[in-house]
Scaffold this motif. Sequence first.
Motif, PDB file in Angstrom:
ATOM      1  N   GLY A 217      -9.200 -16.176 -65.785  1.00 13.66           N
ATOM      2  CA  GLY A 217      -8.490 -17.374 -66.025  1.00 13.66           C
ATOM      3  C   GLY A 217      -6.948 -17.331 -66.302  1.00 13.66           C
ATOM      4  O   GLY A 217      -6.362 -18.202 -66.148  1.00 13.66           O
ATOM      5  N   TRP A 218      -6.212 -16.062 -66.152  1.00 17.65           N
ATOM      6  CA  TRP A 218      -4.687 -15.918 -66.122  1.00 17.65           C
ATOM      7  C   TRP A 218      -4.209 -16.402 -65.024  1.00 17.65           C
ATOM      8  O   TRP A 218      -4.731 -16.242 -63.908  1.00 17.65           O
ATOM      9  CB  TRP A 218      -4.347 -14.617 -66.546  1.00 17.65           C
ATOM     10  CG  TRP A 218      -4.661 -14.068 -67.970  1.00 17.65           C
ATOM     11  CD1 TRP A 218      -5.575 -14.469 -68.769  1.00 17.65           C
ATOM     12  CD2 TRP A 218      -4.290 -12.912 -68.795  1.00 17.65           C
ATOM     13  NE1 TRP A 218      -5.925 -13.716 -70.101  1.00 17.65           N
ATOM     14  CE2 TRP A 218      -4.774 -12.837 -69.956  1.00 17.65           C
ATOM     15  CE3 TRP A 218      -3.065 -12.317 -68.236  1.00 17.65           C
ATOM     16  CZ2 TRP A 218      -4.412 -11.891 -70.925  1.00 17.65           C
ATOM     17  CZ3 TRP A 218      -2.712 -11.463 -69.410  1.00 17.65           C
ATOM     18  CH2 TRP A 218      -3.376 -11.328 -70.503  1.00 17.65           C
ATOM     19  N   PRO A 219      -2.815 -16.978 -65.047  1.00 15.58           N
ATOM     20  CA  PRO A 219      -2.297 -17.404 -63.780  1.00 15.58           C
ATOM     21  C   PRO A 219      -2.266 -15.944 -63.024  1.00 15.58           C
ATOM     22  O   PRO A 219      -1.653 -14.610 -63.303  1.00 15.58           O
ATOM     23  CB  PRO A 219      -0.966 -17.609 -64.397  1.00 15.58           C
ATOM     24  CG  PRO A 219      -1.101 -18.111 -65.742  1.00 15.58           C
ATOM     25  CD  PRO A 219      -2.306 -17.032 -66.282  1.00 15.58           C
ATOM     26  N   GLY A 220      -2.331 -16.245 -61.547  1.00 14.03           N
ATOM     27  CA  GLY A 220      -1.971 -14.976 -60.845  1.00 14.03           C
ATOM     28  C   GLY A 220      -3.190 -13.982 -60.614  1.00 14.03           C
ATOM     29  O   GLY A 220      -3.215 -13.028 -59.987  1.00 14.03           O
ATOM     30  N   VAL A 221      -4.183 -14.007 -61.549  1.00 14.27           N
ATOM     31  CA  VAL A 221      -5.317 -13.147 -61.547  1.00 14.27           C
ATOM     32  C   VAL A 221      -6.396 -13.060 -60.148  1.00 14.27           C
ATOM     33  O   VAL A 221      -6.415 -11.932 -59.719  1.00 14.27           O
ATOM     34  CB  VAL A 221      -6.225 -13.320 -62.875  1.00 14.27           C
ATOM     35  CG1 VAL A 221      -7.168 -14.385 -62.455  1.00 14.27           C
ATOM     36  CG2 VAL A 221      -6.990 -11.929 -63.053  1.00 14.27           C
ATOM     37  N   VAL A 222      -6.192 -14.364 -59.431  1.00 17.43           N
ATOM     38  CA  VAL A 222      -7.177 -14.051 -58.230  1.00 17.43           C
ATOM     39  C   VAL A 222      -6.086 -13.012 -57.221  1.00 17.43           C
ATOM     40  O   VAL A 222      -6.907 -12.152 -56.655  1.00 17.43           O
ATOM     41  CB  VAL A 222      -7.172 -15.411 -57.719  1.00 17.43           C
ATOM     42  CG1 VAL A 222      -7.784 -15.414 -56.352  1.00 17.43           C
ATOM     43  CG2 VAL A 222      -8.052 -16.338 -58.512  1.00 17.43           C
ATOM     44  N   GLY A 223      -4.964 -13.278 -57.075  1.00 19.98           N
ATOM     45  CA  GLY A 223      -4.069 -12.432 -56.482  1.00 19.98           C
ATOM     46  C   GLY A 223      -4.238 -10.741 -56.457  1.00 19.98           C
ATOM     47  O   GLY A 223      -4.335 -10.075 -55.929  1.00 19.98           O
ATOM     48  N   ALA A 224      -4.096 -10.788 -58.117  1.00 18.53           N
ATOM     49  CA  ALA A 224      -4.147  -9.400 -58.442  1.00 18.53           C
ATOM     50  C   ALA A 224      -5.402  -8.706 -58.111  1.00 18.53           C
ATOM     51  O   ALA A 224      -5.659  -7.481 -58.028  1.00 18.53           O
ATOM     52  CB  ALA A 224      -3.979  -9.434 -59.932  1.00 18.53           C
ATOM     53  N   ARG A 225      -6.540  -9.597 -58.297  1.00 19.74           N
ATOM     54  CA  ARG A 225      -7.919  -9.001 -58.057  1.00 19.74           C
ATOM     55  C   ARG A 225      -8.084  -8.738 -56.560  1.00 19.74           C
ATOM     56  O   ARG A 225      -8.641  -7.548 -56.267  1.00 19.74           O
ATOM     57  CB  ARG A 225      -8.895 -10.096 -58.264  1.00 19.74           C
ATOM     58  CG  ARG A 225     -10.455  -9.677 -58.115  1.00 19.74           C
ATOM     59  CD  ARG A 225     -11.550 -10.646 -58.517  1.00 19.74           C
ATOM     60  NE  ARG A 225     -11.395 -10.956 -59.927  1.00 19.74           N
ATOM     61  CZ  ARG A 225     -11.171 -12.096 -60.370  1.00 19.74           C
ATOM     62  NH1 ARG A 225     -10.638 -12.969 -59.407  1.00 19.74           N
ATOM     63  NH2 ARG A 225     -11.149 -12.430 -61.492  1.00 19.74           N
ATOM     64  N   ARG A 226      -7.403  -9.416 -55.779  1.00 22.14           N
ATOM     65  CA  ARG A 226      -7.414  -9.047 -54.206  1.00 22.14           C
ATOM     66  C   ARG A 226      -6.562  -7.613 -53.860  1.00 22.14           C
ATOM     67  O   ARG A 226      -6.953  -6.963 -53.220  1.00 22.14           O
ATOM     68  CB  ARG A 226      -6.716 -10.222 -53.386  1.00 22.14           C
ATOM     69  CG  ARG A 226      -6.907  -9.818 -51.887  1.00 22.14           C
ATOM     70  CD  ARG A 226      -6.402 -11.116 -51.060  1.00 22.14           C
ATOM     71  NE  ARG A 226      -6.432 -10.668 -49.639  1.00 22.14           N
ATOM     72  CZ  ARG A 226      -5.475 -11.291 -48.704  1.00 22.14           C
ATOM     73  NH1 ARG A 226      -4.198 -11.802 -49.090  1.00 22.14           N
ATOM     74  NH2 ARG A 226      -5.760 -11.013 -47.578  1.00 22.14           N
ATOM     75  N   ALA A 227      -5.251  -7.652 -54.648  1.00 24.77           N
ATOM     76  CA  ALA A 227      -4.606  -6.327 -54.473  1.00 24.77           C
ATOM     77  C   ALA A 227      -5.237  -5.016 -54.921  1.00 24.77           C
ATOM     78  O   ALA A 227      -5.260  -4.243 -54.284  1.00 24.77           O
ATOM     79  CB  ALA A 227      -3.284  -6.616 -55.445  1.00 24.77           C
ATOM     80  N   VAL A 228      -6.022  -5.296 -56.026  1.00 27.09           N
ATOM     81  CA  VAL A 228      -6.859  -4.162 -56.741  1.00 27.09           C
ATOM     82  C   VAL A 228      -7.929  -3.752 -55.751  1.00 27.09           C
ATOM     83  O   VAL A 228      -8.272  -2.715 -55.317  1.00 27.09           O
ATOM     84  CB  VAL A 228      -7.320  -4.610 -57.899  1.00 27.09           C
ATOM     85  CG1 VAL A 228      -8.340  -3.354 -58.673  1.00 27.09           C
ATOM     86  CG2 VAL A 228      -6.166  -4.476 -59.038  1.00 27.09           C
ATOM     87  N   ALA A 229      -8.541  -4.807 -55.327  1.00 26.77           N
ATOM     88  CA  ALA A 229      -9.636  -4.338 -54.142  1.00 26.77           C
ATOM     89  C   ALA A 229      -9.250  -3.731 -52.694  1.00 26.77           C
ATOM     90  O   ALA A 229      -9.780  -3.025 -52.280  1.00 26.77           O
ATOM     91  CB  ALA A 229     -10.311  -5.664 -53.583  1.00 26.77           C
ATOM     92  N   HIS A 230      -8.023  -4.057 -52.447  1.00 28.45           N
ATOM     93  CA  HIS A 230      -7.370  -3.584 -51.117  1.00 28.45           C
ATOM     94  C   HIS A 230      -6.537  -2.489 -51.268  1.00 28.45           C
ATOM     95  O   HIS A 230      -5.901  -1.630 -50.568  1.00 28.45           O
ATOM     96  CB  HIS A 230      -6.535  -4.637 -50.530  1.00 28.45           C
ATOM     97  CG  HIS A 230      -7.439  -5.488 -49.737  1.00 28.45           C
ATOM     98  ND1 HIS A 230      -8.295  -5.382 -48.755  1.00 28.45           N
ATOM     99  CD2 HIS A 230      -7.554  -6.903 -49.863  1.00 28.45           C
ATOM    100  CE1 HIS A 230      -9.039  -6.306 -48.314  1.00 28.45           C
ATOM    101  NE2 HIS A 230      -8.696  -7.406 -49.130  1.00 28.45           N
TER     102      HIS A 230
END
Length: 344
Positions: A217-230
């Motif tokens: 739920g934090w700001p920007g966490v969706v983008g961070a999740r994608r970066a970790v996955a890749h």
Amino acid sequence: MPDALSRRRGLSTVATAAQLTEEFGPVPVTISRASQRGLSEGRLRAAVAAGALTVLQPGVVVASEVLDAVDERGSHLLTVRAAIEGVPDGLACFRSARAVHVLPDPFGIPPLGQADAELLVPGSSGWRGRGFRVHGCPLTEEPVLEGGIPVTSLARTAVDGARYLPLPRALIPVDAALRRLVARSRPEEDPRWLVRDPGAVEGARAELAKVVTRMYGWPGVVGARRAVAHAHPGAESPLESLSRGVVLDGGLPAPDCGVPVLGDDGLTYWADQAWQRFRVLGEADGRLKYVDPQALFDEKRREDALRRAGWAVVRWTYDEVARTPTVVVERIARALRSGGWSPP
């Protein structure tokens, strides 16, 4: 010429600065702490007035020769230490944490020497002071101590650095952190080969993923999740990470990174990126990569050996991937199509 009294005062202020460094080391110190060690406030203020000491925060000083001797990162770390002296509950976070952990900054942000110190104070609503900014976001895991500076963990620091950036730039700190975490898991092994071990990589990736999960739920966490996955620990430079992000955003298949490839001369070479199924290698050329003529000759011999072994080699520069990424994507796509790839 200065009179004898002026000379004595000058020597005294230099001696005060030297004594401060001898007592506390080459770090910022509060005037109150220094006074407890026998350095009077009057002597310290005289040393400041003479330029032998520099004020980094109100009531916090450091020997000027210490400040003059450090590079941009070292100067920022002194700024961080000084800010923490005035905010005892603070710990380095965001860009300051990257400086502490020696994680690369993403491209496209101001020089570190122009940046305020960034501190996290759990429970704070956030505020600014002279030369620093306090963030009030929660602390999702225990802080660590690096070089005497309290700081967010390596994994938290990398994820924080990815939360507000597009994928190509977000991969820069995350790739570097993943590589470091893999290397820490088995420090006795060569990191270049260890990052080829899927078990070691996924174990390290889980540390980053755990931080992302706690930020739900934090700001920007969706983008961070994608970066970790890749993220890929085989990337050895910010330019390689940026390039792979551009490739992924361009809809191309994900490359492998840091790949050992056999040339027709019998030697093993390391490729920045590889699409092994399509026999394509990608090479990101930094501005200073081949300054030495011998290095340039060796690189040509290396590329010739790889081409004769059946590999297509695609090259690009930082300027190309940063300013005209679609050109780089199309260049790689042409090579992939020649190798049998069909765009979805």
